[in-house]
Design a protein around this motif. Sequence first.
Motif, mmCIF file in Angstrom:
data_model
loop_
_atom_site.group_PDB
_atom_site.id
_atom_site.type_symbol
_atom_site.label_atom_id
_atom_site.label_comp_id
_atom_site.label_asym_id
_atom_site.label_seq_id
_atom_site.Cartn_x
_atom_site.Cartn_y
_atom_site.Cartn_z
ATOM 1 N N VAL A 19 -33.630 8.935 -22.700
ATOM 2 C CA VAL A 19 -32.640 10.147 -23.309
ATOM 3 C C VAL A 19 -32.152 9.660 -24.696
ATOM 4 C CG1 VAL A 19 -30.659 11.508 -23.078
ATOM 5 C CG2 VAL A 19 -31.982 10.969 -21.205
ATOM 6 N N SER A 20 -31.642 8.444 -24.753
ATOM 7 C CA SER A 20 -31.207 8.104 -26.123
ATOM 8 C C SER A 20 -32.196 8.156 -27.089
ATOM 9 C CB SER A 20 -30.514 6.603 -26.024
ATOM 10 O OG SER A 20 -29.308 6.776 -25.380
ATOM 11 N N ALA A 21 -33.330 7.487 -26.970
ATOM 12 C CA ALA A 21 -34.329 7.562 -27.721
ATOM 13 C C ALA A 21 -35.038 8.732 -28.210
ATOM 14 C CB ALA A 21 -35.645 6.592 -27.083
ATOM 15 N N LEU A 22 -35.233 9.678 -27.414
ATOM 16 C CA LEU A 22 -35.637 11.034 -27.574
ATOM 17 C C LEU A 22 -34.708 11.771 -28.445
ATOM 18 C CD1 LEU A 22 -34.649 13.686 -25.541
ATOM 19 C CD2 LEU A 22 -35.914 12.342 -24.034
ATOM 20 N N MET A 23 -33.364 11.592 -28.188
ATOM 21 C CA MET A 23 -32.123 12.257 -28.931
ATOM 22 C C MET A 23 -32.349 11.827 -30.208
ATOM 23 S SD MET A 23 -28.978 12.946 -26.487
ATOM 24 C CE MET A 23 -28.431 11.221 -26.466
ATOM 25 N N GLN A 24 -32.719 10.574 -30.614
ATOM 26 C CA GLN A 24 -32.699 9.973 -32.031
ATOM 27 C C GLN A 24 -34.043 10.719 -32.612
ATOM 28 O OE1 GLN A 24 -32.325 5.727 -32.106
ATOM 29 N NE2 GLN A 24 -31.847 5.708 -34.270
ATOM 30 N N LYS A 25 -35.144 10.707 -31.746
ATOM 31 C CA LYS A 25 -36.021 11.088 -32.434
ATOM 32 C C LYS A 25 -36.150 12.533 -32.772
ATOM 33 C CE LYS A 25 -39.856 7.866 -30.576
ATOM 34 N NZ LYS A 25 -40.984 7.768 -29.661
ATOM 35 N N LEU A 26 -35.292 13.507 -31.958
ATOM 36 C CA LEU A 26 -35.414 14.739 -32.452
ATOM 37 C C LEU A 26 -34.150 14.962 -33.232
ATOM 38 C CD1 LEU A 26 -35.530 16.242 -28.606
ATOM 39 C CD2 LEU A 26 -37.281 15.878 -30.543
ATOM 40 N N GLY A 27 -33.257 14.038 -33.554
ATOM 41 C CA GLY A 27 -32.138 14.150 -34.546
ATOM 42 C C GLY A 27 -30.854 15.114 -34.027
ATOM 43 N N VAL A 28 -30.973 14.624 -32.772
ATOM 44 C CA VAL A 28 -29.550 15.619 -31.995
ATOM 45 C C VAL A 28 -28.666 14.346 -31.618
ATOM 46 C CG1 VAL A 28 -30.917 17.554 -31.629
ATOM 47 C CG2 VAL A 28 -30.861 15.765 -29.925
ATOM 48 N N SER A 29 -27.575 14.928 -31.293
ATOM 49 C CA SER A 29 -26.386 13.835 -30.566
ATOM 50 C C SER A 29 -26.061 13.921 -29.218
ATOM 51 C CB SER A 29 -25.323 13.744 -31.586
ATOM 52 O OG SER A 29 -24.736 15.183 -31.359
ATOM 53 N N SER A 65 -20.439 30.191 -25.489
ATOM 54 C CA SER A 65 -21.090 30.390 -26.663
ATOM 55 C C SER A 65 -21.056 29.087 -27.661
ATOM 56 C CB SER A 65 -20.584 31.608 -27.444
ATOM 57 O OG SER A 65 -19.315 31.265 -28.107
ATOM 58 N N MET A 66 -19.934 28.352 -27.548
ATOM 59 C CA MET A 66 -20.003 26.910 -28.323
ATOM 60 C C MET A 66 -20.749 25.982 -27.566
ATOM 61 S SD MET A 66 -16.072 27.067 -29.745
ATOM 62 C CE MET A 66 -15.397 28.217 -30.764
ATOM 63 N N LEU A 67 -20.565 25.920 -26.331
ATOM 64 C CA LEU A 67 -21.480 25.026 -25.495
ATOM 65 C C LEU A 67 -22.982 25.394 -25.927
ATOM 66 C CD1 LEU A 67 -20.596 25.244 -21.828
ATOM 67 C CD2 LEU A 67 -19.948 23.528 -23.681
ATOM 68 N N SER A 68 -23.222 26.771 -25.980
ATOM 69 C CA SER A 68 -24.515 26.900 -26.460
ATOM 70 C C SER A 68 -25.202 26.605 -27.665
ATOM 71 C CB SER A 68 -24.749 28.375 -26.171
ATOM 72 O OG SER A 68 -24.516 28.822 -24.942
ATOM 73 N N ALA A 69 -24.217 26.196 -28.654
ATOM 74 C CA ALA A 69 -24.492 25.690 -29.961
ATOM 75 C C ALA A 69 -24.530 24.220 -30.017
ATOM 76 C CB ALA A 69 -23.346 26.113 -30.845
ATOM 77 N N GLY A 70 -24.460 23.722 -28.718
ATOM 78 C CA GLY A 70 -24.639 22.183 -28.513
ATOM 79 C C GLY A 70 -23.360 21.161 -28.987
ATOM 80 N N LEU A 71 -22.069 22.006 -28.999
ATOM 81 C CA LEU A 71 -20.996 21.294 -29.444
ATOM 82 C C LEU A 71 -20.408 20.546 -28.142
ATOM 83 C CD1 LEU A 71 -18.991 24.129 -31.461
ATOM 84 C CD2 LEU A 71 -20.605 22.232 -32.322
ATOM 85 N N LEU A 72 -19.676 19.465 -28.549
ATOM 86 C CA LEU A 72 -19.005 18.601 -27.840
ATOM 87 C C LEU A 72 -17.605 19.267 -27.395
ATOM 88 C CD1 LEU A 72 -18.976 15.023 -29.393
ATOM 89 C CD2 LEU A 72 -20.486 16.075 -27.451
ATOM 90 N N ARG A 83 -27.243 15.634 -25.313
ATOM 91 C CA ARG A 83 -28.668 16.436 -24.340
ATOM 92 C C ARG A 83 -28.692 17.761 -24.348
ATOM 93 N NH1 ARG A 83 -28.911 15.148 -18.394
ATOM 94 N NH2 ARG A 83 -28.600 13.083 -19.246
ATOM 95 N N THR A 84 -27.409 18.446 -24.464
ATOM 96 C CA THR A 84 -27.634 19.970 -24.701
ATOM 97 C C THR A 84 -28.333 20.536 -25.777
ATOM 98 O OG1 THR A 84 -25.348 20.135 -23.663
ATOM 99 C CG2 THR A 84 -26.264 22.036 -24.779
#
Lengths: 223, 223
Positions: A190-200, B164-171, A202-203
């Motif tokens: 999960v960590s690796a793919l998040m980095q590749k996708l440029g997100v921080s 809606s903020m969850l859906s934006a991927g926010l912490l 899982r959501t």
Amino acid sequence: MKRAVLIADDHPLFRDALKLAVAQAVPGAQIVEADTVHSLFAALDAHPDPELLLLDLNMPGAHGFNALVQARANFPTVPIVVISAREDRSIMHRALGHGAAAFVPKSASIDLIVAALRAVLGGDTWLPASASAGGLDPSPLDQQELDATARLATLTPQQFRVLSMLSAGLLNKQIAAELNVSEATVKAHVSALMQKLGVSNRTQAVLLAQRLSLDQGSGDSTS
Amino acid sequence: MKRAVLIADDHPLFRDALKLAVAQAVPGAQIVEADTVHSLFAALDAHPDPELLLLDLNMPGAHGFNALVQARANFPTVPIVVISAREDRSIMHRALGHGAAAFVPKSASIDLIVAALRAVLGGDTWLPASASAGGLDPSPLDQQELDATARLATLTPQQFRVLSMLSAGLLNKQIAAELNVSEATVKAHVSALMQKLGVSNRTQAVLLAQRLSLDQGSGDSTS
DNA sequence: GCCGCTATTCGACCAAAGTCGAATACTGGC
DNA sequence: GCCAGTATTCGACTTTGGTCGAATAGCGGC
């Protein structure tokens, strides 16, 4: 041993039609069939270097371009002919943008399909005449989508499986059980793919994956 | 003070046309305009009991039926007339299924719009003739979608914002900062909304919310 | 064969997510 | 006014998620 030709479509009758076309374009080919995304990848594992892959976009387990992107990522050398019941130019160009070698509408005649297969086997790409007819833009293929696809394409097979399970809302624990590895391993993926996708988190990863899964034809904004 | 009529549409020219229609149907009404989902809810807070809400489905910030569902959930007594450039029967019936009192295509004439507004003010629901023409099913409105909508409708206003903020991927931390509450509070809201939605983690909640946001007309499976 | 590269695996550690119980405040009905 | 129900808020504790460093295994090039 002859190289195989894979046909992935959930409709038996249509698979038969495709088999006829393949028999004409590649005489004596060994034909392998799949009716779900799962069985498709099983077939790809059994025949890692097929001559051709005919892929229906609307199969059980397939959402949008996911199956196409995943196949391209794991088996980049296999030329893929995309089959679909949808015929809008947008989807045709997007299929090519996602790495397909050709797009064949389900309404096409056998002869047309044979022509497409021959073109692809010759190294060309192929589109039906209707794809370019009608003028207008040759589909710039949304920048975000291109970007997302490029990122997805760098994922390893395992990371892909993990991502698709993430997208089903599973816990790391459940994914670990499914893949028969430890939870620590899943986390690493999960960590690796998040980095590749440029997100921080899982959501966001799931959100990005979803964007490629839905073909929201939209195109509204007329007033 | 006269009760207000809210017009939510991002296209100024079309808002003008709607104003004409409102002026005919509700002489002397106080008209309040909004061009984004955000400003719409600001307007609803300022005028909590408007006589009518005209809502464009395709506004900045609006995805699919989200704005409609959210408005219905927070202001259940306000009759809503949905406006959209899309005209397929499917979307019309789905709009009604999500609680709209009427559906007006953007291609409709002023007279038709006035007729729709009058019908809604009289407590009726209203659909253009084309909605029932053409025979076929009166749109069973996908069971899953109905279910999801019913669940979403039980959310409180705060829970909606959090979702809606969850859906934006926010912490949670970011959401807490945005809403000026503690992280513990956000967690409580997340827990509550997950229970209402019948899911067990935030990813599944986001997935469920996404399903209502995309109008993928699809309807494929022809072979 | 040897080396560098990457995929896959894992454990230990820290951060984020989610649960539980509870206090406060606001609403509508009696 | 009083009461019941619910929305909103929060702190403490537990579970899950995510990072870091590291070991092993396979693959292609030299």
